[in-house]
Design an enzyme around this catalytic site. Structure first.
Site, PDB file in Angstrom:
ATOM      1  N   GLN A 250       0.795  -1.111   0.055  1.00  0.00           N
ATOM      2  CA  GLN A 250      -0.031  -0.137   0.030  1.00  0.00           C
ATOM      3  C   GLN A 250       0.834   1.269  -0.097  1.00  0.00           C
ATOM      4  O   GLN A 250       0.480   2.305  -0.518  1.00  0.00           O
ATOM      5  CB  GLN A 250      -0.953  -0.042   1.363  1.00  0.00           C
ATOM      6  CG  GLN A 250      -2.137   0.835   1.003  1.00  0.00           C
ATOM      7  CD  GLN A 250      -3.064   0.314   0.109  1.00  0.00           C
ATOM      8  OE1 GLN A 250      -3.105  -0.934  -0.434  1.00  0.00           O
ATOM      9  NE2 GLN A 250      -4.102   1.320  -0.671  1.00  0.00           N
ATOM     10  N   HIS A 253       1.942   3.773  -3.033  1.00  0.00           N
ATOM     11  CA  HIS A 253       0.979   4.828  -3.519  1.00  0.00           C
ATOM     12  C   HIS A 253       1.773   5.912  -3.338  1.00  0.00           C
ATOM     13  O   HIS A 253       1.423   7.025  -3.781  1.00  0.00           O
ATOM     14  CB  HIS A 253      -0.338   4.651  -2.835  1.00  0.00           C
ATOM     15  CG  HIS A 253      -1.350   3.556  -3.516  1.00  0.00           C
ATOM     16  ND1 HIS A 253      -2.023   3.836  -4.753  1.00  0.00           N
ATOM     17  CD2 HIS A 253      -1.909   2.512  -3.040  1.00  0.00           C
ATOM     18  CE1 HIS A 253      -2.487   2.594  -5.075  1.00  0.00           C
ATOM     19  NE2 HIS A 253      -2.622   1.994  -3.867  1.00  0.00           N
ATOM     20  N   GLU A 302      -9.434   3.087   5.029  1.00  0.00           N
ATOM     21  CA  GLU A 302      -9.796   2.832   3.684  1.00  0.00           C
ATOM     22  C   GLU A 302     -10.025   1.198   3.575  1.00  0.00           C
ATOM     23  O   GLU A 302     -10.814   0.800   3.012  1.00  0.00           O
ATOM     24  CB  GLU A 302      -9.083   3.427   2.656  1.00  0.00           C
ATOM     25  CG  GLU A 302      -9.428   3.189   1.214  1.00  0.00           C
ATOM     26  CD  GLU A 302      -8.301   3.534   0.283  1.00  0.00           C
ATOM     27  OE1 GLU A 302      -8.865   3.728  -1.321  1.00  0.00           O
ATOM     28  OE2 GLU A 302      -7.577   3.911   0.634  1.00  0.00           O
ATOM     29  N   HIS A 303      -8.945   0.686   3.987  1.00  0.00           N
ATOM     30  CA  HIS A 303      -8.948  -0.951   3.903  1.00  0.00           C
ATOM     31  C   HIS A 303      -8.515  -1.241   5.344  1.00  0.00           C
ATOM     32  O   HIS A 303      -7.683  -1.005   6.047  1.00  0.00           O
ATOM     33  CB  HIS A 303      -7.693  -1.391   2.977  1.00  0.00           C
ATOM     34  CG  HIS A 303      -7.706  -0.595   1.570  1.00  0.00           C
ATOM     35  ND1 HIS A 303      -7.097   0.503   1.427  1.00  0.00           N
ATOM     36  CD2 HIS A 303      -8.441  -1.094   0.490  1.00  0.00           C
ATOM     37  CE1 HIS A 303      -7.159   0.829   0.219  1.00  0.00           C
ATOM     38  NE2 HIS A 303      -7.938  -0.054  -0.355  1.00  0.00           N
ATOM     39  N   ASP A 336      -7.617  -4.426  -4.764  1.00  0.00           N
ATOM     40  CA  ASP A 336      -7.567  -3.451  -5.634  1.00  0.00           C
ATOM     41  C   ASP A 336      -7.670  -3.919  -7.345  1.00  0.00           C
ATOM     42  O   ASP A 336      -8.060  -3.000  -8.113  1.00  0.00           O
ATOM     43  CB  ASP A 336      -6.070  -2.917  -5.440  1.00  0.00           C
ATOM     44  CG  ASP A 336      -5.634  -2.112  -4.146  1.00  0.00           C
ATOM     45  OD1 ASP A 336      -6.847  -1.629  -3.635  1.00  0.00           O
ATOM     46  OD2 ASP A 336      -4.659  -1.905  -3.802  1.00  0.00           O
ATOM     47  N   HIS A 394     -53.534  23.250  -1.574  1.00  0.00           N
ATOM     48  CA  HIS A 394     -53.175  21.958  -1.373  1.00  0.00           C
ATOM     49  C   HIS A 394     -54.160  21.199  -0.848  1.00  0.00           C
ATOM     50  O   HIS A 394     -54.490  20.060  -1.409  1.00  0.00           O
ATOM     51  CB  HIS A 394     -51.857  21.838  -0.425  1.00  0.00           C
ATOM     52  CG  HIS A 394     -50.600  22.034  -1.145  1.00  0.00           C
ATOM     53  ND1 HIS A 394     -50.128  23.097  -1.409  1.00  0.00           N
ATOM     54  CD2 HIS A 394     -49.485  21.263  -1.168  1.00  0.00           C
ATOM     55  CE1 HIS A 394     -49.091  23.264  -1.836  1.00  0.00           C
ATOM     56  NE2 HIS A 394     -48.430  22.231  -1.749  1.00  0.00           N
TER      57      HIS A 394
END
Length: 406
Positions: A250, A253, A302-303, A336, A394
């Site tokens: 990871q 990134h 996120e993960h 991924d 109405h």
């Protein structure tokens, strides 16, 4: 970067400290606001200037069918086979995520049908910075198609051949050579050459995310995807070498990414050795697995990976993560690419309230109302409420449909 070590006290405070390891971003709000306003006002004239300036693209904005087919023909066979596996798996999961229509018959006799309908046009933003991401094409285009979207447009700065090949495999309707805030503005409002989208989805840099925020009142968006992060919650028996490679993977990134492991086993954390590169990295000592879980929930990664027998038993209690990976073999990297789950996920702690990309982002719920013989009862109930709000017409609109007394 060095790997930081934390002792877990207050879970929320430690979660904030770990997130603070990643460098903050300078404000881009004013710059993006100017670009979006310019494209909205001047259309293609402004878009062309920004595309030349930021994307270094001259010539046709839209990629032709022949170029797409050529990219597909020249694609490495193993890459093509891998993308086809990803496409099949993501499509099946996305279709499973669609809501079925329901019809509700209420006591007075009226019928409400809850309908799920797809948007007509979706735009998928595929980043083109550090590397090409054909997997993002799959995650966006296949999911939109599975949701029933009629027209799917890909925004691909750089238009790398592997991106074009993935677009061809996923049968995107159009591919546009542009990126950045100007591309988001063009997709949100439309120009002479760019059709207006109903939904814009996909990750991007700070300028892209700020542009999505600015236009979100005028077009649907999937959320604000910032730098990636992963948290591994490991218990006794977890393999530290596997934890290390998942964190290192990871970390690929780059800057802004956060990779972290938490465990109640200090010896296990001691054995985790990896190169974090430009990513922010942390190891957190928890007094027990309950505290480790509380930290994970506060961090809202996120993960989230759960490894080790005791850690894996926590899976049913996890609430705050973009995607949960359970067990020794369930590396985040599978998600991924080819697992079938979507890799466009909430970041920056947004997993407390946001969801990963799914068919629902490209569909909207509407109600179909059939009053029929329920008009009498509903008018008697509704007209007094309308009058209490000062809306005489109405009330009249309901009462005029009452059946006259026999």
């Amino acid at each position: 970067m060095a790997v930081e070590r934390f002792a877990l006290g207050d879970p929320a405070q430690v979660a904030a400290a770990v997130r603070a390891l990643a460098p903050g971003a300078a404000s881009v709000t004013d710059a993006v606001a100017g670009i979006v306003a310019d494209v909205r006002a001047r259309g293609d004239a402004a878009l062309s200037e920004y595309v030349q300036r930021f994307d270094d693209v001259r010539g046709p904005l839209r990629v032709g069918a022949e170029e797409l087919q050529r990219a597909l023909d020249e694609l490495d066979p193993d890459v093509r086979a891998g993308l086809q596996v990803a496409i099949a798996n993501v499509r099946e999961v996305a279709i499973a995520g669609r809501d079925d229509e329901r019809e509700v018959l209420l006591p007075a006799g009226q019928v409400i049908r809850l309908r799920e309908v797809p948007v007509r046009r979706a735009a998928i933003y595929v980043p083109g910075g550090r590397a090409p991401y054909p997997s993002t094409v799959v995650m966006g285009v296949v999911t939109a198609r599975a949701a029933g979207v009629e027209e799917v447009v890909v925004c691909a700065p750089g238009a790398h051949p592997v991106i074009l090949a993935a677009c061809a495999l996923c049968e995107a309707d159009a591919v546009l050579r542009m990126g950045g805030a100007h591309a988001v503005a063009a997709l949100a409002y439309g120009t002479e050459s760019v059709p207006r989208a109903d939904v814009i989805a996909g990750p991007g840099n700070l300028y892209v995310q700020e542009a999505k925020r600015l236009v979100s009142g005028d077009v649907g968006i999937d959320g604000f995807a910032g730098p990636s992060d992963v948290l591994v919650l490991a218990s006794e028996g977890a393999d530290p070498s596997l934890v290390a490679i998942d964190l290192a993977a990871q970390a690929e990134h780059g800057e802004g990414t956060i990779v972290c492991a938490v465990s109640d086993d200090p010896a296990l954390l001691d054995a985790i050795a990896f190169d974090a590169g430009q990513a922010a990295a942390a190891l957190v000592d928890a007094p027990d697995l309950e505290a480790a879980l509380a930290f994970a929930e506060a961090f809202a990664p996120e993960h989230l990976e759960l490894v080790g027998a005791e850690a894996e038993e926590l899976a049913p209690r996890v609430r705050s993560t973009g995607c949960l990976f359970v067990g020794r073999e369930s590396a985040t990297a599978f998600g991924d690419y080819v697992a079938g789950s979507n890799h466009t996920l909430p970041t920056g702690g947004a997993a407390r309230f946001a969801s990963g990309l799914s068919a629902r982002h490209f569909r909207r719920r509407m109600s179909e109302v059939r009053i029929g013989p329920a008009a009498d009862a509903l008018a008697r109930a509704g007209a007094p409420v309308a009058r209490a709000e000062g809306f005489e017409l109405h009330a009249a609109s309901m009462e005029v449909r009452e059946n006259p007394a026999p």
